[in-house]
Design an enzyme around this catalytic site. Structure first.
Site, PDB file in Angstrom:
ATOM      1  N   PRO A  54      58.793  25.103  50.660  1.00  0.00           N
ATOM      2  CG  PRO A  54      58.973  24.506  48.243  1.00  0.00           C
ATOM      3  CD  PRO A  54      58.206  24.434  49.449  1.00  0.00           C
ATOM      4  CB  CYS A  55      60.797  29.636  52.260  1.00  0.00           C
ATOM      5  SG  CYS A  55      61.483  28.812  53.824  1.00  0.00           S
ATOM      6  CG  HIS A  56      64.915  25.329  50.223  1.00  0.00           C
ATOM      7  ND1 HIS A  56      63.745  24.687  50.870  1.00  0.00           N
ATOM      8  CD2 HIS A  56      65.116  24.661  49.170  1.00  0.00           C
ATOM      9  CE1 HIS A  56      63.416  23.600  50.058  1.00  0.00           C
ATOM     10  NE2 HIS A  56      64.291  23.579  49.167  1.00  0.00           N
TER      11      HIS A  56
END
Length: 163
Positions: A126-128
């Site tokens: 989850p780089c968001h």
């Protein structure tokens, strides 16, 4: 041997890529650093049942943590960043600086951002969930609109689970 499929999502079509049965790519339409399609291998839905099912449960607000077999190719630093990204709890965010500190290199926030931008399995890794030091949205391979929508979705779903 690589294989790929395309599934629908609330964020547009997602191309899933597997190598020898392990997920090695999840790419959005118009994603920055998206590899050429000819590198995705033959189209075959077979190895993607588990990934598609977990993504469907995530988008339905029923899954917080993915438990997929991943094969991520990158430098040792990139892989350490991606592992750190997986530790950010659902519905929460961290700054690039916080991640750099957690990795033991507080001056590496820019390098953390670059490594996050090369994440080959967005959403699942989850780089968001990473934001700028001042709380602003910065950089996302899938576009800032998608990043905002993913964060809003997770915050809303996380609130429902606490009621």
């Amino acid at each position: 041997m690589k294989q790929h499929t395309v599934i629908d999502s609330p964020y547009g079509p997602l191309t899933l890529v597997a190598e020898d049965g392990a997920l090695c790519g999840l790419y959005m339409t118009d994603q920055r650093h998206r590899p050429p399609e000819e590198t995705f291998g033959a189209r075959d839905d077979t190895p993607f049942d588990e990934a598609a099912g977990q993504l469907q449960a995530y988008f339905a607000g029923e899954l917080k943590d993915f438990t997929l077999d991943l094969r991520l190719t990158g430098t040792p630093f990139q892989r350490s960043v991606w592992e750190q990204l997986r530790r950010i709890p659902y519905g929460e965010t961290r700054t690039y600086g916080e991640l750099a500190e957690e990795l033991g290199n507080p001056t590496a926030s820019r390098a953390v951002g670059l490594a996050g931008g090369r994440n080959p399995v967005g959403i699942i890794v989850p780089c968001h969930r990473v934001i700028g030091a001042n709380g602003s949205l910065t950089g996302y391979g899938g576009g800032l609109d998608r990043k905002q929508r993913l964060l809003d979705f997770e915050r809303g779903a996380a609130l429902l689970w606490t009621l």
